[in-house]
Design a protein around this motif. Structure first.
Motif, PDB file in Angstrom:
ATOM      1  N   GLU A  50     -27.810  25.069 -51.625  1.00  0.00           N
ATOM      2  CA  GLU A  50     -26.882  26.014 -51.173  1.00  0.00           C
ATOM      3  C   GLU A  50     -26.135  26.549 -51.956  1.00  0.00           C
ATOM      4  O   GLU A  50     -26.256  28.138 -51.932  1.00  0.00           O
ATOM      5  CB  GLU A  50     -25.997  25.095 -50.033  1.00  0.00           C
ATOM      6  CG  GLU A  50     -25.022  26.113 -49.007  1.00  0.00           C
ATOM      7  CD  GLU A  50     -24.092  25.334 -48.394  1.00  0.00           C
ATOM      8  OE1 GLU A  50     -23.468  26.133 -47.735  1.00  0.00           O
ATOM      9  OE2 GLU A  50     -24.037  24.244 -48.518  1.00  0.00           O
ATOM     10  N   ALA A  51     -25.640  26.259 -53.135  1.00  0.00           N
ATOM     11  CA  ALA A  51     -25.038  26.814 -54.086  1.00  0.00           C
ATOM     12  C   ALA A  51     -25.697  27.849 -54.793  1.00  0.00           C
ATOM     13  O   ALA A  51     -25.311  29.008 -55.079  1.00  0.00           O
ATOM     14  CB  ALA A  51     -24.377  25.841 -55.219  1.00  0.00           C
ATOM     15  N   ILE A  52     -26.863  27.556 -55.233  1.00  0.00           N
ATOM     16  CA  ILE A  52     -27.907  28.216 -55.737  1.00  0.00           C
ATOM     17  C   ILE A  52     -28.376  29.579 -54.810  1.00  0.00           C
ATOM     18  O   ILE A  52     -28.401  30.671 -55.449  1.00  0.00           O
ATOM     19  CB  ILE A  52     -29.260  27.641 -56.690  1.00  0.00           C
ATOM     20  CG1 ILE A  52     -28.626  26.533 -57.544  1.00  0.00           C
ATOM     21  CG2 ILE A  52     -30.248  28.244 -56.865  1.00  0.00           C
ATOM     22  CD1 ILE A  52     -29.731  25.667 -58.029  1.00  0.00           C
ATOM     23  N   GLU A  53     -28.564  29.310 -53.718  1.00  0.00           N
ATOM     24  CA  GLU A  53     -28.856  30.274 -52.850  1.00  0.00           C
ATOM     25  C   GLU A  53     -27.938  31.256 -52.729  1.00  0.00           C
ATOM     26  O   GLU A  53     -28.338  32.496 -52.491  1.00  0.00           O
ATOM     27  CB  GLU A  53     -29.598  29.841 -51.435  1.00  0.00           C
ATOM     28  CG  GLU A  53     -30.753  29.002 -51.566  1.00  0.00           C
ATOM     29  CD  GLU A  53     -31.986  29.885 -51.935  1.00  0.00           C
ATOM     30  OE1 GLU A  53     -32.000  30.966 -51.615  1.00  0.00           O
ATOM     31  OE2 GLU A  53     -32.973  29.292 -52.256  1.00  0.00           O
ATOM     32  N   LEU A  54     -26.770  31.089 -52.493  1.00  0.00           N
ATOM     33  CA  LEU A  54     -25.449  31.698 -52.182  1.00  0.00           C
ATOM     34  C   LEU A  54     -25.360  32.615 -53.352  1.00  0.00           C
ATOM     35  O   LEU A  54     -25.059  33.731 -53.350  1.00  0.00           O
ATOM     36  CB  LEU A  54     -24.249  30.967 -52.079  1.00  0.00           C
ATOM     37  CG  LEU A  54     -24.316  30.251 -50.791  1.00  0.00           C
ATOM     38  CD1 LEU A  54     -22.943  29.543 -50.627  1.00  0.00           C
ATOM     39  CD2 LEU A  54     -24.049  31.427 -49.730  1.00  0.00           C
ATOM     40  N   ARG A  55     -25.851  32.163 -54.846  1.00  0.00           N
ATOM     41  CA  ARG A  55     -25.455  33.146 -56.041  1.00  0.00           C
ATOM     42  C   ARG A  55     -26.686  33.300 -56.610  1.00  0.00           C
ATOM     43  O   ARG A  55     -26.650  33.657 -57.813  1.00  0.00           O
ATOM     44  CB  ARG A  55     -24.587  32.251 -56.818  1.00  0.00           C
ATOM     45  CG  ARG A  55     -23.117  32.007 -56.350  1.00  0.00           C
ATOM     46  CD  ARG A  55     -22.191  32.824 -56.549  1.00  0.00           C
ATOM     47  NE  ARG A  55     -21.815  32.866 -57.919  1.00  0.00           N
ATOM     48  CZ  ARG A  55     -21.024  32.223 -58.885  1.00  0.00           C
ATOM     49  NH1 ARG A  55     -20.426  31.423 -58.386  1.00  0.00           N
ATOM     50  NH2 ARG A  55     -20.999  32.475 -60.140  1.00  0.00           N
ATOM     51  N   ARG A  56     -27.813  33.273 -56.079  1.00  0.00           N
ATOM     52  CA  ARG A  56     -29.189  33.593 -56.630  1.00  0.00           C
ATOM     53  C   ARG A  56     -29.192  34.870 -57.427  1.00  0.00           C
ATOM     54  O   ARG A  56     -29.718  34.868 -58.403  1.00  0.00           O
ATOM     55  CB  ARG A  56     -30.246  33.695 -55.618  1.00  0.00           C
ATOM     56  CG  ARG A  56     -31.555  33.911 -56.070  1.00  0.00           C
ATOM     57  CD  ARG A  56     -32.661  33.957 -54.849  1.00  0.00           C
ATOM     58  NE  ARG A  56     -33.367  32.843 -54.405  1.00  0.00           N
ATOM     59  CZ  ARG A  56     -33.977  31.935 -55.202  1.00  0.00           C
ATOM     60  NH1 ARG A  56     -34.274  32.330 -56.218  1.00  0.00           N
ATOM     61  NH2 ARG A  56     -34.447  31.030 -54.542  1.00  0.00           N
ATOM     62  N   ALA A  57     -28.594  35.742 -57.045  1.00  0.00           N
ATOM     63  CA  ALA A  57     -28.781  37.170 -57.765  1.00  0.00           C
ATOM     64  C   ALA A  57     -28.064  37.118 -59.014  1.00  0.00           C
ATOM     65  O   ALA A  57     -28.414  37.708 -60.042  1.00  0.00           O
ATOM     66  CB  ALA A  57     -28.105  38.260 -56.850  1.00  0.00           C
ATOM     67  N   SER A  58     -26.967  36.439 -59.255  1.00  0.00           N
ATOM     68  CA  SER A  58     -26.132  36.283 -60.443  1.00  0.00           C
ATOM     69  C   SER A  58     -26.847  35.434 -61.357  1.00  0.00           C
ATOM     70  O   SER A  58     -26.567  35.217 -62.623  1.00  0.00           O
ATOM     71  CB  SER A  58     -24.665  36.160 -60.349  1.00  0.00           C
ATOM     72  OG  SER A  58     -24.351  34.761 -59.450  1.00  0.00           O
ATOM     73  N   LEU A  59     -27.468  34.354 -60.766  1.00  0.00           N
ATOM     74  CA  LEU A  59     -28.235  33.387 -61.481  1.00  0.00           C
ATOM     75  C   LEU A  59     -29.673  33.628 -62.137  1.00  0.00           C
ATOM     76  O   LEU A  59     -30.061  32.882 -63.054  1.00  0.00           O
ATOM     77  CB  LEU A  59     -28.377  31.967 -60.771  1.00  0.00           C
ATOM     78  CG  LEU A  59     -27.187  31.521 -60.275  1.00  0.00           C
ATOM     79  CD1 LEU A  59     -27.451  30.264 -59.433  1.00  0.00           C
ATOM     80  CD2 LEU A  59     -26.298  30.876 -61.615  1.00  0.00           C
ATOM     81  N   GLY A  60     -30.148  34.814 -61.785  1.00  0.00           N
ATOM     82  CA  GLY A  60     -31.400  35.119 -62.235  1.00  0.00           C
ATOM     83  C   GLY A  60     -31.596  35.893 -63.236  1.00  0.00           C
ATOM     84  O   GLY A  60     -31.324  36.144 -64.310  1.00  0.00           O
TER      85      GLY A  60
END
Length: 75
Positions: free
Chosen positions: A65-75
């Motif tokens: 859930e955390a990764i999906e919410l911030r996917r754009a900033s993690l990529g």
């Protein structure tokens, strides 16, 4: 890097933050930790594995859930 190791590391982070009483704060803590302390290559590999049906199946729901919410900033 081995995806199993990345999933294990992400789950350790998730286990730590999961104990927080505020769910939104826990999600932010997980994503922030991964963004700050993981190399871009590690983050990209984990994101790619999440798109593969079974590669990152062992991720804890809170980590996913955390990764999906911030996917754009993690990529």
């Amino acid at each position: 890097m081995d995806i199993e190791k990345l999933v294990r590391m992400a789950n350790q982070i998730g286990t730590f933050f999961q104990a927080m009483p505020d769910h939104a704060e826990a999600l932010d803590g997980i994503a922030t930790h991964i963004q700050k302390f993981w190399e871009p290559r590690m983050r990209r590999e984990l994101l790619a594995a999440m798109e593969d049906a079974g590669a990152a199946i062992e991720l804890l729901p809170i980590v996913r859930e955390a990764i999906e919410l911030r996917r754009a900033s993690l990529g």
